[in-house]
Design a protein around this motif. Structure first.
Motif, PDB file in Angstrom:
ATOM      1  N   UNK A   1       1.066  -1.441  -0.183  1.00 27.91           N
ATOM      2  CA  UNK A   1       2.522  -1.428  -0.210  1.00 27.91           C
ATOM      3  C   UNK A   1       3.056  -0.194  -0.928  1.00 27.91           C
ATOM      4  N   UNK A   2       2.356   0.252  -1.950  1.00 28.16           N
ATOM      5  CA  UNK A   2       2.754   1.481  -2.633  1.00 28.16           C
ATOM      6  C   UNK A   2       2.657   2.675  -1.691  1.00 28.16           C
ATOM      7  N   UNK A   3       1.613   2.676  -0.837  1.00 30.53           N
ATOM      8  CA  UNK A   3       1.408   3.799   0.087  1.00 30.53           C
ATOM      9  C   UNK A   3       2.511   3.886   1.129  1.00 30.53           C
ATOM     10  N   UNK A   4       3.041   2.732   1.567  1.00 29.16           N
ATOM     11  CA  UNK A   4       4.051   2.757   2.630  1.00 29.16           C
ATOM     12  C   UNK A   4       5.481   2.709   2.077  1.00 29.16           C
ATOM     13  N   UNK A   5       5.621   2.591   0.760  1.00 28.09           N
ATOM     14  CA  UNK A   5       6.941   2.379   0.165  1.00 28.09           C
ATOM     15  C   UNK A   5       7.928   3.491   0.479  1.00 28.09           C
ATOM     16  N   UNK A   6       7.437   4.717   0.578  1.00 24.95           N
ATOM     17  CA  UNK A   6       8.318   5.860   0.817  1.00 24.95           C
ATOM     18  C   UNK A   6       8.549   6.132   2.299  1.00 24.95           C
ATOM     19  N   UNK A   7       8.117   5.212   3.153  1.00 23.97           N
ATOM     20  CA  UNK A   7       8.211   5.437   4.597  1.00 23.97           C
ATOM     21  C   UNK A   7       8.922   4.249   5.254  1.00 23.97           C
ATOM     22  N   UNK A   8      10.247   4.272   5.257  1.00 23.93           N
ATOM     23  CA  UNK A   8      11.001   3.162   5.869  1.00 23.93           C
ATOM     24  C   UNK A   8      10.826   3.081   7.372  1.00 23.93           C
ATOM     25  N   UNK A   9      10.157   4.063   7.960  1.00 25.62           N
ATOM     26  CA  UNK A   9       9.886   4.023   9.399  1.00 25.62           C
ATOM     27  C   UNK A   9       8.700   3.125   9.739  1.00 25.62           C
ATOM     28  N   UNK A  10       8.019   2.551   8.738  1.00 21.08           N
ATOM     29  CA  UNK A  10       6.986   1.537   9.014  1.00 21.08           C
ATOM     30  C   UNK A  10       7.707   0.262   9.424  1.00 21.08           C
ATOM     31  N   UNK A  11       7.523  -0.127  10.684  1.00 15.86           N
ATOM     32  CA  UNK A  11       8.276  -1.254  11.252  1.00 15.86           C
ATOM     33  C   UNK A  11       7.502  -2.564  11.257  1.00 15.86           C
ATOM     34  N   UNK A  12       6.166  -2.476  11.357  1.00 12.09           N
ATOM     35  CA  UNK A  12       5.423  -3.719  11.465  1.00 12.09           C
ATOM     36  C   UNK A  12       3.950  -3.561  11.142  1.00 12.09           C
ATOM     37  N   UNK A  13       3.326  -4.688  10.805  1.00 12.22           N
ATOM     38  CA  UNK A  13       1.886  -4.777  10.557  1.00 12.22           C
ATOM     39  C   UNK A  13       1.362  -5.951  11.369  1.00 12.22           C
ATOM     40  N   UNK A  14       0.416  -5.683  12.257  1.00 10.22           N
ATOM     41  CA  UNK A  14      -0.224  -6.762  13.026  1.00 10.22           C
ATOM     42  C   UNK A  14      -1.646  -6.936  12.511  1.00 10.22           C
ATOM     43  N   UNK A  15      -2.121  -8.176  12.508  1.00  8.38           N
ATOM     44  CA  UNK A  15      -3.446  -8.440  11.958  1.00  8.38           C
ATOM     45  C   UNK A  15      -4.067  -9.650  12.636  1.00  8.38           C
ATOM     46  N   UNK A  16      -5.336  -9.876  12.336  1.00 10.25           N
ATOM     47  CA  UNK A  16      -6.082 -11.023  12.837  1.00 10.25           C
ATOM     48  C   UNK A  16      -6.514 -11.882  11.665  1.00 10.25           C
ATOM     49  N   UNK A  17      -7.811 -12.248  11.642  1.00 14.60           N
ATOM     50  CA  UNK A  17      -8.471 -12.875  10.497  1.00 14.60           C
ATOM     51  C   UNK A  17      -8.056 -14.312  10.242  1.00 14.60           C
ATOM     52  N   UNK A  18      -6.771 -14.650  10.397  1.00 10.40           N
ATOM     53  CA  UNK A  18      -6.298 -15.983   9.995  1.00 10.40           C
ATOM     54  C   UNK A  18      -6.304 -16.988  11.138  1.00 10.40           C
ATOM     55  N   UNK A  19      -6.648 -16.553  12.362  1.00  6.73           N
ATOM     56  CA  UNK A  19      -6.843 -17.467  13.500  1.00  6.73           C
ATOM     57  C   UNK A  19      -5.633 -18.370  13.736  1.00  6.73           C
ATOM     58  N   UNK A  20      -4.446 -17.805  13.671  1.00  5.30           N
ATOM     59  CA  UNK A  20      -3.223 -18.591  13.897  1.00  5.30           C
ATOM     60  C   UNK A  20      -2.056 -17.638  14.140  1.00  5.30           C
ATOM     61  N   UNK A  21      -0.990 -18.176  14.679  1.00  8.63           N
ATOM     62  CA  UNK A  21       0.242 -17.417  14.822  1.00  8.63           C
ATOM     63  C   UNK A  21       0.960 -17.357  13.477  1.00  8.63           C
ATOM     64  N   UNK A  22       1.453 -16.167  13.151  1.00 10.19           N
ATOM     65  CA  UNK A  22       2.209 -15.993  11.904  1.00 10.19           C
ATOM     66  C   UNK A  22       3.170 -14.832  12.106  1.00 10.19           C
ATOM     67  N   UNK A  23       4.444 -15.045  11.816  1.00  9.17           N
ATOM     68  CA  UNK A  23       5.451 -13.991  11.941  1.00  9.17           C
ATOM     69  C   UNK A  23       6.393 -14.097  10.753  1.00  9.17           C
ATOM     70  N   UNK A  24       6.502 -12.987  10.008  1.00  9.31           N
ATOM     71  CA  UNK A  24       7.297 -13.019   8.776  1.00  9.31           C
ATOM     72  C   UNK A  24       7.835 -11.624   8.483  1.00  9.31           C
ATOM     73  N   UNK A  25       9.081 -11.551   8.036  1.00  7.90           N
ATOM     74  CA  UNK A  25       9.679 -10.287   7.613  1.00  7.90           C
ATOM     75  C   UNK A  25       9.584 -10.173   6.092  1.00  7.90           C
TER      76      UNK A  25
END
Length: 274
Positions: free
Chosen positions: A186-210
């Motif tokens: 989060x520190x690495x992306x903090x200065x870049x408001x153009x980061x719009x989303x992060x997609x991931x796996x691992x949890x074997x379920x649907x998850x959507x959160x802002x």
């Protein structure tokens, strides 16, 4: 050291159209199952539904745990299977993968690029694997590569793909196997408001959160599913799934989740873990 680049095309509508598949957990033996589900059969069923679905996608993101037994044969099976979709596919490792054998993917047509560049977007494939451990971690080199990639294209919207969750998904047993240095991420992306989303796996379920202006999106496995909001290990009877992503020129992420409609892949209810 820079990430390996791939220039990707923008569709006629100005968007980038993506497909995410994750956590296929394939074996060398195509008859082998995981917790009562034949992972090869469920993956093939997903691929057949994708081919029949009719939703556009131009590139495929494979976000880890492609193999369960680490074998070269399982990675070859993934590569030969995903080739049915006739679209370029890029990969990243999960905690069950063995990167030394994942080069088999590239030998059979899956691409190793980790920085996908389009007219309006860049998509970054981040390695969060700690080989032999279920949790994730980004090395300092990987953090530096992330910052470099973000600095290189400050005017492009950014979608980040990784295997592990950087924020809690609400399952106590799963969230102990998260990205351990999420604060550095989060520190690495903090200065870049153009980061719009992060997609991931691992949890074997649907998850959507802002969170802090960034969309965090998890996609179901193509085989077994974990029960959401469970304190202890528990399997869900939801069916295998996959996700479509549409990245618009304005920086919006439109997403559509799909699952198999028939209840053909149900796990062994007696399973206590894996």
């Amino acid at each position: 050291m820079a990430l390996t680049k791939l220039n990707i095309t923008t569709a006629e509508d100005g968007c980038v159209h993506l497909l995410q598949v994750t956590d296929t957990h394939l074996f060398a033996d195509e008859q082998t199952g995981l917790l009562g589900v034949n992972t090869n059969a469920s993956f093939q069923a997903v691929l057949n539904d994708i081919k029949n679905d009719g939703i556009r996608f131009d590139y495929i993101l494979a976000t880890g745990d492609l193999s369960q037994d680490h074998s070269k044969a399982s990675y070859q099976r993934f590569a030969e299977s995903i080739a049915q979709l006739q679209r370029p596919c890029v990969w990243l490792p999960g905690n069950h993968d063995m990167q030394a054998n994942m080069q088999t993917l590239e030998q059979h047509g899956v691409l190793g690029a980790k920085q996908l560049i389009s007219e309006h977007w860049q998509v970054l494939m981040l390695d969060t694997q700690v080989e032999g451990s279920p949790h994730g971690m980004m090395s300092q080199r990987q953090i530096d590569e992330l910052k470099q990639a973000l600095s290189e294209y400050p005017n492009k919207h950014v979608l980040i793909a990784m295997h592990h969750q950087a924020i809690p998904v609400g399952s106590k047993w799963l969230d102990q196997h998260n990205l351990k240095n999420a604060a550095q991420f989060f520190e690495a992306i903090a200065d870049f408001p153009n980061v719009r989303g992060v997609v991931f796996g691992h949890v074997h379920q649907n998850y959507e959160f802002q969170f802090d202006g960034v969309a965090f999106i998890a996609t179901p496995s193509t085989c077994i599913q974990f029960l959401p909001l469970s304190a202890n290990f528990a399997l869900d009877h939801q069916q295998p799934g996959w996700r479509y992503l549409q990245l618009t020129p304005e920086g919006r992420i439109a997403t559509r989740l799909r699952r198999l409609s028939e209840r053909s892949f149900l796990p062994d209810p007696k399973s206590k873990g894996y």
